[in-house]
Design an enzyme around this catalytic site. Structure first.
Site, PDB file in Angstrom:
ATOM      1  N   ARG A 154      36.503  32.321   5.042  1.00 25.48           N
ATOM      2  CA  ARG A 154      35.288  32.397   5.552  1.00 25.48           C
ATOM      3  C   ARG A 154      34.540  32.445   6.328  1.00 25.48           C
ATOM      4  O   ARG A 154      35.038  32.114   7.011  1.00 25.48           O
ATOM      5  CB  ARG A 154      34.352  31.078   4.750  1.00 25.48           C
ATOM      6  CG  ARG A 154      34.875  30.719   3.065  1.00 25.48           C
ATOM      7  CD  ARG A 154      34.504  29.861   3.023  1.00 25.48           C
ATOM      8  NE  ARG A 154      34.033  29.099   1.079  1.00 25.48           N
ATOM      9  CZ  ARG A 154      35.239  28.060   0.791  1.00 25.48           C
ATOM     10  NH1 ARG A 154      35.900  27.440   2.566  1.00 25.48           N
ATOM     11  NH2 ARG A 154      35.752  27.195  -0.001  1.00 25.48           N
ATOM     12  N   LYS A 178      34.052  23.989   3.561  1.00 24.85           N
ATOM     13  CA  LYS A 178      33.143  23.386   2.666  1.00 24.85           C
ATOM     14  C   LYS A 178      32.689  22.067   2.685  1.00 24.85           C
ATOM     15  O   LYS A 178      34.887  21.281   2.169  1.00 24.85           O
ATOM     16  CB  LYS A 178      32.643  24.457   1.487  1.00 24.85           C
ATOM     17  CG  LYS A 178      32.309  25.706   1.710  1.00 24.85           C
ATOM     18  CD  LYS A 178      31.687  26.202   0.327  1.00 24.85           C
ATOM     19  CE  LYS A 178      31.065  27.500   0.500  1.00 24.85           C
ATOM     20  NZ  LYS A 178      30.691  27.786  -0.698  1.00 24.85           N
ATOM     21  N   HIS A 247      33.756  38.928   4.122  1.00 20.86           N
ATOM     22  CA  HIS A 247      33.662  38.497   2.505  1.00 20.86           C
ATOM     23  C   HIS A 247      34.350  39.249   1.721  1.00 20.86           C
ATOM     24  O   HIS A 247      35.646  39.060   1.016  1.00 20.86           O
ATOM     25  CB  HIS A 247      32.561  37.739   2.092  1.00 20.86           C
ATOM     26  CG  HIS A 247      32.697  36.560   1.576  1.00 20.86           C
ATOM     27  ND1 HIS A 247      32.477  35.204   3.172  1.00 20.86           N
ATOM     28  CD2 HIS A 247      32.116  35.046   1.251  1.00 20.86           C
ATOM     29  CE1 HIS A 247      32.321  34.508   2.640  1.00 20.86           C
ATOM     30  NE2 HIS A 247      32.033  34.215   1.121  1.00 20.86           N
ATOM     31  N   ARG A 250      37.914  38.640   2.685  1.00 20.63           N
ATOM     32  CA  ARG A 250      38.379  37.268   2.077  1.00 20.63           C
ATOM     33  C   ARG A 250      38.865  37.764   0.867  1.00 20.63           C
ATOM     34  O   ARG A 250      39.534  37.402   0.070  1.00 20.63           O
ATOM     35  CB  ARG A 250      37.215  36.278   2.259  1.00 20.63           C
ATOM     36  CG  ARG A 250      37.715  34.986   0.935  1.00 20.63           C
ATOM     37  CD  ARG A 250      36.537  34.440   1.672  1.00 20.63           C
ATOM     38  NE  ARG A 250      36.570  32.768   0.804  1.00 20.63           N
ATOM     39  CZ  ARG A 250      37.108  31.885   0.654  1.00 20.63           C
ATOM     40  NH1 ARG A 250      37.903  31.335   1.450  1.00 20.63           N
ATOM     41  NH2 ARG A 250      37.051  31.041  -0.293  1.00 20.63           N
ATOM     42  N   HIS A 273      39.457  26.054  -2.260  1.00 22.44           N
ATOM     43  CA  HIS A 273      38.335  26.110  -3.784  1.00 22.44           C
ATOM     44  C   HIS A 273      38.696  24.653  -3.891  1.00 22.44           C
ATOM     45  O   HIS A 273      39.108  23.990  -4.419  1.00 22.44           O
ATOM     46  CB  HIS A 273      37.928  27.114  -4.626  1.00 22.44           C
ATOM     47  CG  HIS A 273      37.580  28.571  -4.079  1.00 22.44           C
ATOM     48  ND1 HIS A 273      38.473  29.718  -4.701  1.00 22.44           N
ATOM     49  CD2 HIS A 273      36.917  29.130  -3.361  1.00 22.44           C
ATOM     50  CE1 HIS A 273      37.822  30.694  -4.901  1.00 22.44           C
ATOM     51  NE2 HIS A 273      36.917  30.547  -3.678  1.00 22.44           N
ATOM     52  N   TYR A 282      38.603  36.458  -9.117  1.00 18.17           N
ATOM     53  CA  TYR A 282      39.271  37.057  -9.030  1.00 18.17           C
ATOM     54  C   TYR A 282      40.348  37.795  -9.360  1.00 18.17           C
ATOM     55  O   TYR A 282      41.393  38.347  -8.696  1.00 18.17           O
ATOM     56  CB  TYR A 282      39.873  37.073  -7.496  1.00 18.17           C
ATOM     57  CG  TYR A 282      39.043  35.465  -6.350  1.00 18.17           C
ATOM     58  CD1 TYR A 282      38.813  37.378  -5.610  1.00 18.17           C
ATOM     59  CD2 TYR A 282      38.803  34.893  -6.069  1.00 18.17           C
ATOM     60  CE1 TYR A 282      37.731  36.342  -4.973  1.00 18.17           C
ATOM     61  CE2 TYR A 282      37.896  34.329  -5.048  1.00 18.17           C
ATOM     62  CZ  TYR A 282      37.372  35.707  -4.328  1.00 18.17           C
ATOM     63  OH  TYR A 282      36.662  35.167  -3.504  1.00 18.17           O
TER      64      TYR A 282
END
Length: 316
Positions: A154, A178, A247, A250, A273, A282
């Site tokens: 990210r 995150k 992104h 990514r 994730h 994806y």
């Protein structure tokens, strides 16, 4: 505005103040709440609601139907409005206005989850094939783009990287994602090569006291906005038709890795994730592949040695 509608908005105003004082939400976020709840006030009042204590699950369902009718509101917009109403109703429960939250459990129209746009392999090679240069900024930018595509970072993760996070010998990178969750990701051979080149010229821009891996001409950590601008500029200079942003690299990393490996769990770990469902956007795994995985892996799907190959009606 009628007196009843005004009365409904009084409680909304109190909730907005609660968001400011107690939850310390930004002015922008509070304004979004005010806008969504203002529309809910108007529509619920038109449906006959004159007091928040009379808000019911049936009224909330009618509100969703009205928002969705004739496609006037996109599913994502309806979901956002319902999220605001649920938060507001939770507040009303805490205030003793409602005994329970009638907006809980009310479903909204299903939102589509379009596959993020990515560059194909040829476009990635076109982007990364920068003109040969000894200019530190060119080397830095090539290292940044190689790392984005190599490891699927990210933007915020790349910005936060320090020199000590990189283990060149092991070709690994420590990343804080995150929720302040740490993960270790592999770094590809070309990305390591360009990171080595960058670390050789990095002292031309900054002293050894700065921990940031990527720095600017101002001798400090490179910011997100500058990275976005530099990637967009390189996309134009390399004559890509698509707009290039972090992104997108990514997304390209995730898509290309899935196309080659089909290993959704591995890609989930590499992307950081928390939920597999996020990674599934994806790929479009066909049912036959899923069925094959099931047949090979599930204990109740595999035929036992003493089990007949074909069941008959008498076996039921």
């Amino acid at each position: 505005m009628t007196d009843v509608a005004s009365a409904l908005r009084v409680a909304v105003d109190a909730f907005i103040e609660f968001l400011r004082v107690e939850r310390q939400l930004s002015a922008h976020t509070r304004e979004n709440y005010r806008r969504h709840l203002g529309e809910a006030c108007r529509l619920l009042h038109e449906e006959g609601l004159d007091d928040w204590s009379r808000l019911s699950a049936a009224a909330v369902r009618r509100l969703v139907v009205r928002l969705h009718r004739h496609g006037q509101q996109a599913p994502r917009s309806i979901a956002t409005k319902m999220s605001a109403l649920r938060s507001f109703a939770d507040y009303l429960v805490r205030q003793g206005v409602l005994p329970a939250n009638p907006a809980r459990g009310i479903s909204t129209p299903k939102q589509g989850r379009p596959l993020p746009k990515n560059l194909d392999v040829d476009q990635v090679y076109q982007l990364l094939n920068l003109p040969s240069s000894e200019e530190p900024l060119v080397i830095r930018d090539r290292a940044i783009m190689e790392l984005f595509y190599s490891s699927g970072l990210r933007l915020s993760e790349l910005v936060a990287l320090n020199v000590d996070d990189l283990s060149r010998h092991d070709r690994q990178l420590r990343v804080i994602g995150k929720g302040n969750k740490e993960r270790v990701v592999p770094v590809g051979r070309l990305a390591i090569e360009w990171l080595d080149k960058w670390l050789q010229v990095r002292p031309q821009l900054v002293s050894g006291e700065e921990p940031a891996l990527f720095v600017s001409l101002q001798k400090r950590r490179l910011c997100s906005r500058t990275i976005q601008q530099r990637l967009a500029s390189w996309g134009t200079r390399q004559q890509l038709a698509a707009h290039v942003h972090p992104h997108k690299l990514r997304h390209s990393f995730a898509t290309h890795l899935l196309e080659s490996s089909g290993d959704l769990r591995a890609v989930q770990e590499l992307l950081g994730h928390a939920n597999l469902g996020t990674t599934q956007i994806y790929t479009h795994l066909d049912f036959q592949h899923l069925a094959d995985v099931y047949d090979q892996a599930h204990p109740r799907a595999r035929r036992q040695p003493d089990e007949p190959s074909d069941a008959t009606p008498d076996d039921a």
